[in-house]
Write an enzyme that holds these catalytic residues in place. Sequence first.
Site, PDB file in Angstrom:
ATOM      1  N   ASP A   5       5.523  -8.443  -3.267  1.00 39.29           N
ATOM      2  CA  ASP A   5       4.463  -9.361  -3.668  1.00 39.29           C
ATOM      3  C   ASP A   5       5.005 -10.777  -3.770  1.00 39.29           C
ATOM      4  OD1 ASP A   5       2.854  -7.113  -3.976  1.00 39.29           O
ATOM      5  OD2 ASP A   5       2.006  -7.799  -5.877  1.00 39.29           O
ATOM      6  N   CYS A  50      -4.434 -11.853  -7.203  1.00 44.31           N
ATOM      7  CA  CYS A  50      -4.775 -11.370  -8.553  1.00 44.31           C
ATOM      8  C   CYS A  50      -3.998 -12.158  -9.593  1.00 44.31           C
ATOM      9  CB  CYS A  50      -4.416  -9.885  -8.705  1.00 44.31           C
ATOM     10  SG  CYS A  50      -5.166  -8.773  -7.508  1.00 44.31           S
ATOM     11  N   TYR A  94       0.815   6.361  -6.674  1.00 42.86           N
ATOM     12  CA  TYR A  94       1.924   5.540  -7.150  1.00 42.86           C
ATOM     13  C   TYR A  94       1.887   5.274  -8.654  1.00 42.86           C
ATOM     14  CZ  TYR A  94      -1.662   1.922  -6.912  1.00 42.86           C
ATOM     15  OH  TYR A  94      -2.816   1.208  -7.085  1.00 42.86           O
ATOM     16  N   ASN A 113     -14.636 -15.942 -11.848  1.00 47.41           N
ATOM     17  CA  ASN A 113     -14.585 -17.330 -11.368  1.00 47.41           C
ATOM     18  C   ASN A 113     -14.634 -18.228 -12.598  1.00 47.41           C
ATOM     19  OD1 ASN A 113     -14.710 -16.646  -8.623  1.00 47.41           O
ATOM     20  ND2 ASN A 113     -16.947 -16.908  -8.529  1.00 47.41           N
ATOM     21  N   HIS A 119     -14.085 -14.148  -7.795  1.00 48.15           N
ATOM     22  CA  HIS A 119     -13.203 -13.996  -6.634  1.00 48.15           C
ATOM     23  C   HIS A 119     -11.722 -13.920  -6.984  1.00 48.15           C
ATOM     24  CE1 HIS A 119     -16.958 -15.472  -4.856  1.00 48.15           C
ATOM     25  NE2 HIS A 119     -16.580 -14.812  -3.775  1.00 48.15           N
ATOM     26  N   GLU A 145       0.103  -9.255  -2.445  1.00 47.37           N
ATOM     27  CA  GLU A 145       0.910  -8.416  -1.573  1.00 47.37           C
ATOM     28  C   GLU A 145       1.169  -9.093  -0.236  1.00 47.37           C
ATOM     29  OE1 GLU A 145      -2.031  -5.841  -3.926  1.00 47.37           O
ATOM     30  OE2 GLU A 145      -2.139  -7.631  -2.631  1.00 47.37           O
TER      31      GLU A 145
END
Length: 222
Positions: free
Chosen positions: A38, A63, A95, A106, A147, A185
């Site tokens: 990441d 994120c 995982y 937002n 978002h 990622e």
Amino acid sequence: MSPPSKATTGAVDAAVEAFAAGEPVLVHDFTDREGEVDMVYPARSVEPADVATMRNDAGGLVCVALGSDVADAFELPFLADELDHPAAESDHLGYDERSSFSLSVNHRETYTGITDTDRALTITRLGEAASSPATTDFSASFRAPGHVHVLRAARDGLAERRGHTEMGIALATAADREPAAVVCEMLDDESGEALSRADARAYADRHDVPFVDGQDLLAALG
């Protein structure tokens, strides 16, 4: 656990130093977990150009990880706990035991929320809010859905969960920054899979970005 080696300590120190300066770090988690790298930024330092870098050079989901205490102060739930739908079951995850996703938001001063400028504003304001959660009216500042996906770190951090969420918060703590970190990622344009550790390392070398393995972070900061 054996003491960290000089190489381990050096990689972690470089990552912490970059984070303290508001610069990105590449973090590989664990080969027996996601096996992904990441791109990680301190949330409060993110600018529109950084969102563009995450879009173009990383390509994953942008994120913001928040420390557990901050998420509690904002009354942010785990999203799966709020969804009354069979699709919210998490026992399929290979995982981990559960997802760290909370709300997507937002900032209320954004328009659509998806532009680099809008997302940078939401991200930096989340970082500012994390620096003083007791004086932040979260719902007055942010709206959901949005978002930017918010992640809740495990209460006991890396001792409880070895995810990028917790590693981002561990970096922030070590760098004496607010507990808010952006994670995105890195993906491979050719294969469509996660970018390999070797290719991510090469990217780090080309762009002079610190690269650190999750095992080293766990040894030094866990």
